[in-house]
Write a protein that holds these residues in place. Structure first.
Motif, PDB file in Angstrom:
ATOM      1  N   PRO A   1       0.844  -1.281   0.220  1.00  0.00           N
ATOM      2  CA  PRO A   1      -0.252  -0.259  -0.019  1.00  0.00           C
ATOM      3  C   PRO A   1       1.045   1.339  -0.458  1.00  0.00           C
ATOM      4  O   PRO A   1       1.769   1.346   0.774  1.00  0.00           O
ATOM      5  CB  PRO A   1      -0.816   0.083   1.161  1.00  0.00           C
ATOM      6  N   GLU A   2       0.764   2.397  -0.830  1.00  0.00           N
ATOM      7  CA  GLU A   2       1.228   3.715  -0.891  1.00  0.00           C
ATOM      8  C   GLU A   2       2.212   3.455  -1.798  1.00  0.00           C
ATOM      9  O   GLU A   2       3.159   4.393  -1.521  1.00  0.00           O
ATOM     10  CB  GLU A   2       1.256   4.338   0.550  1.00  0.00           C
ATOM     11  N   PHE A   3       2.380   2.010  -2.581  1.00  0.00           N
ATOM     12  CA  PHE A   3       3.923   2.488  -2.992  1.00  0.00           C
ATOM     13  C   PHE A   3       4.135   3.386  -4.477  1.00  0.00           C
ATOM     14  O   PHE A   3       2.963   3.724  -4.291  1.00  0.00           O
ATOM     15  CB  PHE A   3       3.940   1.178  -4.492  1.00  0.00           C
ATOM     16  N   HIS A   4       5.280   4.351  -4.169  1.00  0.00           N
ATOM     17  CA  HIS A   4       5.688   5.443  -5.010  1.00  0.00           C
ATOM     18  C   HIS A   4       6.203   5.093  -6.483  1.00  0.00           C
ATOM     19  O   HIS A   4       7.171   4.838  -5.759  1.00  0.00           O
ATOM     20  CB  HIS A   4       5.429   6.267  -4.119  1.00  0.00           C
ATOM     21  N   ILE A   5       5.912   4.703  -7.857  1.00  0.00           N
ATOM     22  CA  ILE A   5       6.350   5.237  -8.417  1.00  0.00           C
ATOM     23  C   ILE A   5       7.073   6.207  -8.960  1.00  0.00           C
ATOM     24  O   ILE A   5       5.989   7.162  -9.393  1.00  0.00           O
ATOM     25  CB  ILE A   5       6.149   3.687  -9.897  1.00  0.00           C
ATOM     26  N   ALA A   6       7.840   6.576  -9.972  1.00  0.00           N
ATOM     27  CA  ALA A   6       8.630   7.474 -10.040  1.00  0.00           C
ATOM     28  C   ALA A   6       9.505   7.693 -11.373  1.00  0.00           C
ATOM     29  O   ALA A   6       9.814   6.600 -11.361  1.00  0.00           O
ATOM     30  CB  ALA A   6       9.328   8.972  -9.207  1.00  0.00           C
ATOM     31  N   GLU A   7       8.880   8.780 -12.010  1.00  0.00           N
ATOM     32  CA  GLU A   7       9.426   8.180 -13.527  1.00  0.00           C
ATOM     33  C   GLU A   7      10.326  10.136 -14.339  1.00  0.00           C
ATOM     34  O   GLU A   7       9.377  10.735 -14.051  1.00  0.00           O
ATOM     35  CB  GLU A   7       8.668   7.692 -14.355  1.00  0.00           C
ATOM     36  N   LEU A   8      11.175   9.358 -14.991  1.00  0.00           N
ATOM     37  CA  LEU A   8      11.472  10.404 -16.277  1.00  0.00           C
ATOM     38  C   LEU A   8      11.126  10.357 -17.740  1.00  0.00           C
ATOM     39  O   LEU A   8      11.853   9.384 -18.009  1.00  0.00           O
ATOM     40  CB  LEU A   8      12.878  10.939 -15.362  1.00  0.00           C
ATOM     41  N   GLY A   9      10.387  10.814 -18.277  1.00  0.00           N
ATOM     42  CA  GLY A   9       9.971  10.292 -19.536  1.00  0.00           C
ATOM     43  C   GLY A   9       8.589   9.409 -19.359  1.00  0.00           C
ATOM     44  O   GLY A   9       8.291   7.969 -20.138  1.00  0.00           O
ATOM     45  N   PHE A  10       7.842  10.362 -19.749  1.00  0.00           N
ATOM     46  CA  PHE A  10       6.103   9.972 -19.350  1.00  0.00           C
ATOM     47  C   PHE A  10       6.039   8.943 -21.201  1.00  0.00           C
ATOM     48  O   PHE A  10       5.519   8.031 -21.257  1.00  0.00           O
ATOM     49  CB  PHE A  10       5.195  10.671 -19.586  1.00  0.00           C
TER      50      PHE A  10
ATOM     51  N   THR B   1      -5.536  -0.644  -3.377  1.00  0.00           N
ATOM     52  CA  THR B   1      -5.436   0.655  -3.048  1.00  0.00           C
ATOM     53  C   THR B   1      -4.625   1.919  -3.944  1.00  0.00           C
ATOM     54  O   THR B   1      -4.124   0.523  -5.571  1.00  0.00           O
ATOM     55  CB  THR B   1      -4.956   1.533  -1.652  1.00  0.00           C
ATOM     56  N   PRO B   2      -4.909   2.630  -4.433  1.00  0.00           N
ATOM     57  CA  PRO B   2      -4.167   2.817  -5.672  1.00  0.00           C
ATOM     58  C   PRO B   2      -3.023   2.719  -5.561  1.00  0.00           C
ATOM     59  O   PRO B   2      -2.093   3.577  -4.791  1.00  0.00           O
ATOM     60  CB  PRO B   2      -4.298   4.282  -6.152  1.00  0.00           C
ATOM     61  N   LEU B   3      -2.004   2.587  -6.900  1.00  0.00           N
ATOM     62  CA  LEU B   3      -0.703   3.164  -7.188  1.00  0.00           C
ATOM     63  C   LEU B   3      -0.476   4.468  -7.649  1.00  0.00           C
ATOM     64  O   LEU B   3      -1.171   5.133  -7.932  1.00  0.00           O
ATOM     65  CB  LEU B   3      -0.053   1.964  -7.478  1.00  0.00           C
ATOM     66  N   GLN B   4       0.580   5.196  -6.329  1.00  0.00           N
ATOM     67  CA  GLN B   4       1.000   6.149  -6.380  1.00  0.00           C
ATOM     68  C   GLN B   4       2.197   6.620  -7.453  1.00  0.00           C
ATOM     69  O   GLN B   4       3.144   5.313  -7.674  1.00  0.00           O
ATOM     70  CB  GLN B   4       1.345   6.950  -5.922  1.00  0.00           C
ATOM     71  N   PHE B   5       1.714   6.658  -8.663  1.00  0.00           N
ATOM     72  CA  PHE B   5       2.627   7.361 -10.163  1.00  0.00           C
ATOM     73  C   PHE B   5       3.366   8.710 -10.691  1.00  0.00           C
ATOM     74  O   PHE B   5       1.928   9.356 -11.090  1.00  0.00           O
ATOM     75  CB  PHE B   5       2.417   6.363 -11.244  1.00  0.00           C
ATOM     76  N   THR B   6       4.019   9.306 -10.567  1.00  0.00           N
ATOM     77  CA  THR B   6       4.506  10.541 -10.726  1.00  0.00           C
ATOM     78  C   THR B   6       5.138  10.315 -12.085  1.00  0.00           C
ATOM     79  O   THR B   6       6.381   9.899 -11.904  1.00  0.00           O
ATOM     80  CB  THR B   6       5.291  11.531  -9.772  1.00  0.00           C
ATOM     81  N   SER B   7       5.467  11.225 -12.676  1.00  0.00           N
ATOM     82  CA  SER B   7       6.132  11.045 -14.522  1.00  0.00           C
ATOM     83  C   SER B   7       6.633  12.408 -14.584  1.00  0.00           C
ATOM     84  O   SER B   7       5.521  13.758 -14.292  1.00  0.00           O
ATOM     85  CB  SER B   7       5.466  10.665 -15.160  1.00  0.00           C
ATOM     86  N   PHE B   8       7.773  12.994 -15.341  1.00  0.00           N
ATOM     87  CA  PHE B   8       7.636  13.786 -15.774  1.00  0.00           C
ATOM     88  C   PHE B   8       8.318  13.862 -17.352  1.00  0.00           C
ATOM     89  O   PHE B   8       8.755  13.007 -17.070  1.00  0.00           O
ATOM     90  CB  PHE B   8       9.151  14.721 -15.176  1.00  0.00           C
ATOM     91  N   GLU B   9       7.810  14.799 -18.422  1.00  0.00           N
ATOM     92  CA  GLU B   9       8.068  14.788 -20.124  1.00  0.00           C
ATOM     93  C   GLU B   9       7.893  15.940 -19.930  1.00  0.00           C
ATOM     94  O   GLU B   9       7.437  17.307 -19.807  1.00  0.00           O
ATOM     95  CB  GLU B   9       6.228  14.093 -19.750  1.00  0.00           C
ATOM     96  N   ALA B  10       9.099  16.841 -20.856  1.00  0.00           N
ATOM     97  CA  ALA B  10       9.157  17.807 -21.160  1.00  0.00           C
ATOM     98  C   ALA B  10       8.708  17.908 -22.956  1.00  0.00           C
ATOM     99  O   ALA B  10       8.232  19.132 -22.432  1.00  0.00           O
ATOM    100  CB  ALA B  10      11.294  18.010 -21.336  1.00  0.00           C
ATOM    101  N   PHE B  11       8.341  17.042 -23.575  1.00  0.00           N
ATOM    102  CA  PHE B  11       7.354  16.913 -24.599  1.00  0.00           C
ATOM    103  C   PHE B  11       6.362  15.981 -25.209  1.00  0.00           C
ATOM    104  O   PHE B  11       6.981  14.938 -25.739  1.00  0.00           O
ATOM    105  CB  PHE B  11       8.552  16.221 -26.057  1.00  0.00           C
ATOM    106  N   PRO B  12       5.347  16.508 -24.356  1.00  0.00           N
ATOM    107  CA  PRO B  12       3.642  16.015 -24.214  1.00  0.00           C
ATOM    108  C   PRO B  12       3.741  15.527 -26.322  1.00  0.00           C
ATOM    109  O   PRO B  12       3.564  16.104 -26.384  1.00  0.00           O
ATOM    110  CB  PRO B  12       3.405  16.445 -23.401  1.00  0.00           C
ATOM    111  N   MET B  13       2.903  14.014 -26.164  1.00  0.00           N
ATOM    112  CA  MET B  13       2.685  13.593 -27.805  1.00  0.00           C
ATOM    113  C   MET B  13       1.155  14.292 -27.212  1.00  0.00           C
ATOM    114  O   MET B  13       0.425  14.412 -25.861  1.00  0.00           O
ATOM    115  CB  MET B  13       3.039  12.490 -28.000  1.00  0.00           C
TER     116      MET B  13
END
Length: 225
Positions: free
Chosen positions: A51-60, A80-92
């Motif tokens: 529970p409350e596991f958090h994945i972060a990502e560079l490049g969505f 419970t929902p997965l936590q997922f945070t991503s960073f993207e400079a050039f969204p498609m």
């Protein structure tokens, strides 16, 4: 709704290639299996899910890593929902995202929900079933502003040789600052620059077998200070 901010070529109809970086968004062999090998297995997932596991990502990118993680999370029996945070400079654009994800029919139900939410708000504020957030802009500026600490990182920018800014020492230090102790990171590349910058940022680095034609990849675990 967002305007398309990237120029794409398409290989075999469904594989998007960034013309800016001359690099595909996922493996030409099998993008889904690449994600499972590099980012899930590389971070010892789904075994570490809790529970409350958090994945972060560079490049969505296309959202493939989010979808693969989401499906694995649900399959693991978490309630419970997965936590997922991503960073993207050039969204498609949403249409391009849909076209890219057609290659993965196994993910269809998740992909349709993602594309709909992306078309409404690319921060994914309307995406139900997962606690996901995409932060648009240059990660070198936006990551430092965040207060989370992730359990696992997916480092999935374009090739370090073609997009070195997303693998620089200062950004890898910020990745470390935003990682829990004993947290992990994984990436498809084994470039020396990336190994050095992650090690200097406080990670223990291991080279392991890569996916497909890639001989090696990197897995990393944050050292206790």
């Amino acid at each position: 709704m967002i305007d398309q901010n990237v120029n794409l070529d398409w290989r075999d109809g469904n594989t998007p290639v960034s013309t800016q970086f001359d690099d595909p968004y996922f493996s030409l062999e099998d993008g889904l299996e690449e994600t499972r090998h590099v980012f899930l297995a590389g971070n010892m997932l789904p075994d570490r899910f809790r529970p409350e596991f958090h994945i972060a990502e560079l490049g969505f990118g296309t959202g493939l890593n989010l979808l693969t993680s989401w499906m694995a999370w649900d399959a693991s029996g978490q309630n419970t929902p997965l936590q997922f945070t991503s960073f993207e400079a050039f969204p498609m654009s949403a249409p391009d995202m849909r076209q890219a994800l057609v290659a993965f029919p196994e993910l269809y139900n998740y992909a349709e929900r993602l594309v709909q939410a992306w078309s409404e708000d690319p921060s994914l504020s309307t995406l139900a079933g997962i606690d996901a957030r995409v932060i648009l802009g240059d990660a070198r500026k936006t990551l430092v502003q965040q207060g989370f600490k992730a359990d696992a990182w997916f480092l999935d920018g374009f090739s370090p040789a073609k997009n070195p800014e997303l693998w620089g020492a200062n950004l890898m230090l910020q990745v470390s600052e935003h990682t829990k102790f004993d947290g992990t990171a994984a990436t498809y590349t084994s470039a020396g620059l990336v190994r050095r910058n992650l090690a200097e940022a406080g990670f223990n680095i291991t080279r392991v077998a890569g996916y497909g034609r890639k001989r090696h990849m990197i897995v990393a675990q944050k050292r206790a200070s």
